[in-house]
Motif scaffolding. Structure first.
Motif, mmCIF file in Angstrom:
data_model
loop_
_atom_site.group_PDB
_atom_site.id
_atom_site.type_symbol
_atom_site.label_atom_id
_atom_site.label_comp_id
_atom_site.label_asym_id
_atom_site.label_seq_id
_atom_site.Cartn_x
_atom_site.Cartn_y
_atom_site.Cartn_z
ATOM 1 N N ARG A 1 0.826 -1.194 0.000
ATOM 2 C CA ARG A 1 0.000 0.000 0.000
ATOM 3 C C ARG A 1 0.869 1.257 0.000
ATOM 4 N NH1 ARG A 1 -4.911 -1.178 -1.525
ATOM 5 N NH2 ARG A 1 -5.730 0.664 -0.446
ATOM 6 N N PHE A 2 0.276 2.351 -0.462
ATOM 7 C CA PHE A 2 0.984 3.623 -0.510
ATOM 8 C C PHE A 2 0.985 4.296 0.858
ATOM 9 C CE2 PHE A 2 -0.216 3.089 -4.942
ATOM 10 C CZ PHE A 2 0.907 3.535 -5.615
ATOM 11 N N ASP A 3 2.087 4.992 1.154
ATOM 12 C CA ASP A 3 2.127 5.957 2.250
ATOM 13 C C ASP A 3 2.031 7.339 1.613
ATOM 14 O OD1 ASP A 3 2.519 4.314 4.584
ATOM 15 O OD2 ASP A 3 4.531 3.888 3.826
ATOM 16 N N TYR A 4 1.279 8.228 2.248
ATOM 17 C CA TYR A 4 1.111 9.566 1.681
ATOM 18 C C TYR A 4 1.859 10.586 2.530
ATOM 19 C CZ TYR A 4 -0.899 13.628 -0.556
ATOM 20 O OH TYR A 4 -1.050 14.808 -1.250
ATOM 21 N N VAL A 5 2.612 11.461 1.853
ATOM 22 C CA VAL A 5 3.370 12.510 2.530
ATOM 23 C C VAL A 5 2.877 13.865 2.027
ATOM 24 C CG1 VAL A 5 5.648 13.487 2.961
ATOM 25 C CG2 VAL A 5 5.399 11.005 2.654
ATOM 26 N N PRO A 6 2.276 14.690 2.895
ATOM 27 C CA PRO A 6 1.838 16.030 2.484
ATOM 28 C C PRO A 6 3.047 16.960 2.384
ATOM 29 C CG PRO A 6 1.352 15.677 4.801
ATOM 30 C CD PRO A 6 1.947 14.394 4.300
ATOM 31 N N VAL A 7 3.572 17.124 1.188
ATOM 32 C CA VAL A 7 4.835 17.843 0.986
ATOM 33 C C VAL A 7 4.759 19.281 1.472
ATOM 34 C CG1 VAL A 7 6.467 18.649 -0.778
ATOM 35 C CG2 VAL A 7 5.518 16.333 -0.908
ATOM 36 N N ILE B 1 10.706 12.822 -5.090
ATOM 37 C CA ILE B 1 9.980 13.951 -5.649
ATOM 38 C C ILE B 1 10.938 14.726 -6.546
ATOM 39 C CG2 ILE B 1 8.441 14.129 -3.655
ATOM 40 C CD1 ILE B 1 9.964 16.668 -2.826
ATOM 41 N N SER B 2 10.383 15.543 -7.413
ATOM 42 C CA SER B 2 11.195 16.346 -8.315
ATOM 43 C C SER B 2 11.575 17.663 -7.649
ATOM 44 C CB SER B 2 10.408 16.636 -9.594
ATOM 45 O OG SER B 2 9.255 17.401 -9.282
ATOM 46 N N ARG B 3 12.535 18.345 -8.256
ATOM 47 C CA ARG B 3 12.906 19.678 -7.783
ATOM 48 C C ARG B 3 11.702 20.626 -7.884
ATOM 49 N NH1 ARG B 3 18.063 21.425 -7.216
ATOM 50 N NH2 ARG B 3 18.789 19.642 -8.444
ATOM 51 N N GLU B 4 10.868 20.426 -8.943
ATOM 52 C CA GLU B 4 9.686 21.267 -9.126
ATOM 53 C C GLU B 4 8.704 21.111 -7.967
ATOM 54 O OE1 GLU B 4 11.735 20.795 -12.894
ATOM 55 O OE2 GLU B 4 11.009 19.322 -11.428
ATOM 56 N N LEU B 5 8.463 19.876 -7.539
ATOM 57 C CA LEU B 5 7.525 19.657 -6.429
ATOM 58 C C LEU B 5 8.121 20.187 -5.128
ATOM 59 C CD1 LEU B 5 4.707 18.347 -5.962
ATOM 60 C CD2 LEU B 5 5.924 16.400 -5.009
ATOM 61 N N MET B 6 9.414 20.036 -4.955
ATOM 62 C CA MET B 6 10.086 20.541 -3.755
ATOM 63 C C MET B 6 9.895 22.049 -3.625
ATOM 64 S SD MET B 6 14.151 20.374 -2.748
ATOM 65 C CE MET B 6 14.674 21.560 -4.010
ATOM 66 N N ASN B 7 10.019 22.758 -4.742
ATOM 67 C CA ASN B 7 9.981 24.222 -4.716
ATOM 68 C C ASN B 7 8.602 24.816 -4.995
ATOM 69 O OD1 ASN B 7 12.761 24.418 -4.180
ATOM 70 N ND2 ASN B 7 13.257 24.263 -6.357
ATOM 71 N N ALA B 8 7.624 23.980 -5.302
ATOM 72 C CA ALA B 8 6.291 24.490 -5.642
ATOM 73 C C ALA B 8 5.618 25.124 -4.424
ATOM 74 C CB ALA B 8 5.428 23.357 -6.188
ATOM 75 N N GLU B 9 4.508 25.782 -4.667
ATOM 76 C CA GLU B 9 3.744 26.396 -3.586
ATOM 77 C C GLU B 9 2.335 25.822 -3.552
ATOM 78 O OE1 GLU B 9 3.821 30.595 -4.115
ATOM 79 O OE2 GLU B 9 5.983 30.769 -3.738
ATOM 80 N N GLY B 10 1.701 25.913 -2.391
ATOM 81 C CA GLY B 10 0.330 25.460 -2.261
ATOM 82 C C GLY B 10 0.215 23.984 -1.927
ATOM 83 N N PRO B 11 -1.019 23.482 -1.837
ATOM 84 C CA PRO B 11 -1.256 22.086 -1.481
ATOM 85 C C PRO B 11 -0.603 21.136 -2.489
ATOM 86 C CG PRO B 11 -3.281 23.360 -1.341
ATOM 87 C CD PRO B 11 -2.281 24.234 -2.014
ATOM 88 N N ARG B 12 0.130 20.164 -1.987
ATOM 89 C CA ARG B 12 0.799 19.178 -2.839
ATOM 90 C C ARG B 12 1.278 18.038 -1.966
ATOM 91 N NH1 ARG B 12 4.106 23.289 -1.526
ATOM 92 N NH2 ARG B 12 6.368 22.982 -1.341
ATOM 93 N N GLY B 13 1.543 16.909 -2.600
ATOM 94 C CA GLY B 13 1.983 15.761 -1.819
ATOM 95 C C GLY B 13 2.579 14.687 -2.706
ATOM 96 N N VAL B 14 2.980 13.591 -2.067
ATOM 97 C CA VAL B 14 3.519 12.448 -2.795
ATOM 98 C C VAL B 14 3.100 11.174 -2.080
ATOM 99 C CG1 VAL B 14 5.731 12.505 -1.534
ATOM 100 C CG2 VAL B 14 5.609 11.402 -3.778
ATOM 101 N N ALA B 15 2.686 10.200 -2.876
ATOM 102 C CA ALA B 15 2.368 8.865 -2.352
ATOM 103 C C ALA B 15 3.486 7.930 -2.778
ATOM 104 C CB ALA B 15 1.030 8.387 -2.908
ATOM 105 N N LEU B 16 3.976 7.119 -1.835
ATOM 106 C CA LEU B 16 5.065 6.215 -2.185
ATOM 107 C C LEU B 16 4.923 4.879 -1.508
ATOM 108 C CD1 LEU B 16 7.272 7.496 0.419
ATOM 109 C CD2 LEU B 16 7.342 9.027 -1.474
ATOM 110 N N VAL B 17 5.621 3.886 -2.105
ATOM 111 C CA VAL B 17 5.629 2.545 -1.535
ATOM 112 C C VAL B 17 6.935 2.360 -0.774
ATOM 113 C CG1 VAL B 17 4.115 1.617 -3.316
ATOM 114 C CG2 VAL B 17 6.595 1.508 -3.647
ATOM 115 N N PRO B 18 6.961 1.441 0.217
ATOM 116 C CA PRO B 18 8.119 1.317 1.107
ATOM 117 C C PRO B 18 9.466 1.107 0.408
ATOM 118 C CG PRO B 18 6.260 0.131 2.007
ATOM 119 C CD PRO B 18 5.837 0.594 0.654
ATOM 120 N N LYS B 19 9.505 0.353 -0.689
ATOM 121 C CA LYS B 19 10.795 0.102 -1.364
ATOM 122 C C LYS B 19 11.227 1.265 -2.244
ATOM 123 C CE LYS B 19 10.794 -4.951 -1.432
ATOM 124 N NZ LYS B 19 10.900 -6.157 -2.301
#
Length: 355
Positions: A68-74, A91-109
């Motif tokens: 299952r995915f873990d969700y991280v509210p960036v 995550i990409s450099r774009e997501l790291m530097n973006a503004e506003g609501p955003r996140g990433v879902a990832l699997v443990p491996k």
């Protein structure tokens, strides 16, 4: 998800166990997707971005994917933790530097991540160790289909998937392979390879993608055109050229061993010795020295350290990783000192290289 739990490990893509992994560090496929009911991220309001994140977070959580995915509210993370995720390629450099609501879902491996509200509403990413584009494609295609069953993508019968940047319209796919090419750099053949790639519309980038330099002799090679080409055609183009580059790198390594073995051994030993004894070490210098050691390991010039350890050090000596390992915020000089201490401690465990 507790990001601190990732600090002492590395993702599956850095295991050094995939096909051709002495030269091909990893294979990655990204898909850019947008929701039909919302404007592109660069035109969306903060409220709309919040709606997009909430909707996609809910849909991703319901995907039938094991594990299952873990969700991280960036957006809620500290700048250090955002950089930490970027250094791990989650995550990409774009997501790291973006503004506003955003996140990433990832699997443990860390083989799969789904970025929300990057340049596009969705960026799906699969990474594999070694040359494994087919495996990466089968996995990401399955996840893409699962997501599309739950949302309506912005799609045109004429153009394909619609994206914020025109260069991604069509398949929305970027297939890339990360290569370690120190012998081509040492023999000054790397520019010739780059020129050949540009002629066939393939792009060369550094370790962290667009805008990054090729530190540590790492190069990402990816497709440049997505419109008017099918996914199999794009994969075929990459698949055709990568074995040639692998062949050139192997030839260069063989030539160095045959014609300059003593000089190469000296280069590797000096790199290892510096990493074991230096008291100050910049990130860039560390990458260059580890590159020489990695080459030495793969050529049998060093046999008391394995590729996994070298690969881990490439990531764990990056600024954000280092600060999380030290448990403190460090300025540039403090990081250089801490980096050297960390390297000495890790390499003391494996001992000096064999001559």
């Amino acid at each position: 998800m507790n990001l601190d739990s990732l600090t002492h490990t590395c993702g599956e893509w850095l295991r050094g166990i995939g096909p051709e992994s002495d030269i091909v560090v990893s294979s990655r496929i990204r898909l850019a997707r947008n929701l039909a009911a919302f404007p592109f991220t660069n035109r969306a309001s903060v409220h709309q971005k919040g709606e997009i994140e909430s909707l996609l977070r809910d849909r991703v959580a319901k995907l039938e994917y094991d594990p299952r995915f873990d969700y991280v509210p960036v957006a809620a993370l500290s700048a250090l933790d955002r950089q930490f995720l970027m250094e791990r390629q989650l995550i990409s450099r774009e997501l790291m530097n973006a503004e506003g609501p955003r996140g990433v879902a990832l699997v443990p491996k860390e083989t799969l991540s789904i970025m929300i509200n990057e340049e596009d509403h969705l960026r799906l990413q699969v990474m594999r160790s070694g040359l494994a584009l087919e495996d990466a494609w089968h996995d990401i295609d399955r996840v893409d289909d699962a997501v599309e069953q739950r949302v309506s993508y912005a799609f045109s019968e004429e153009f394909g998937y619609l994206t914020a940047c025109p260069t991604n319209v069509g398949t929305g796919m970027r297939a890339s392979v990360m290569l370690h090419l120190p012998a081509l750099v040492l023999t000054k053949q790397i520019e010739k390879v780059f020129r050949a790639l540009q002629k066939i519309n393939l792009m060369v980038r550094g370790l962290y993608g667009e805008g990054s330099r090729a530190s540590g002799d790492f190069y990402q090679i990816s497709n440049q055109v997505t419109l008017g080409k099918s996914e199999p055609a794009i994969l075929g183009e990459i698949r055709e050229v990568i074995p040639q580059i692998i062949g050139y790198e192997r030839q260069a390594r063989t030539a160095l061993l045959r014609e300059s073995r003593q000089a190469l051994q000296d280069r590797v030993s000096r790199a290892f010795g510096t990493l074991c004894s230096a008291t100050m070490m910049t990130s860039e210098e560390t990458m260059d020295l580890l590159s020489s050691v990695r080459l030495g390991v793969n050529l049998g010039l060093v046999d008391e350290i394995n590729i996994l350890t070298v690969n881990e050090l490439f990531i764990q000596t990056q600024p954000a990783h280092l600060q999380k390992l030290m448990g403190a915020s460090l300025d540039g000089e403090e990081r250089n000192s801490a980096r050297a201490r960390y390297l000495r401690a890790r390499l003391r465990e494996v001992g000096p290289p064999l001559n």
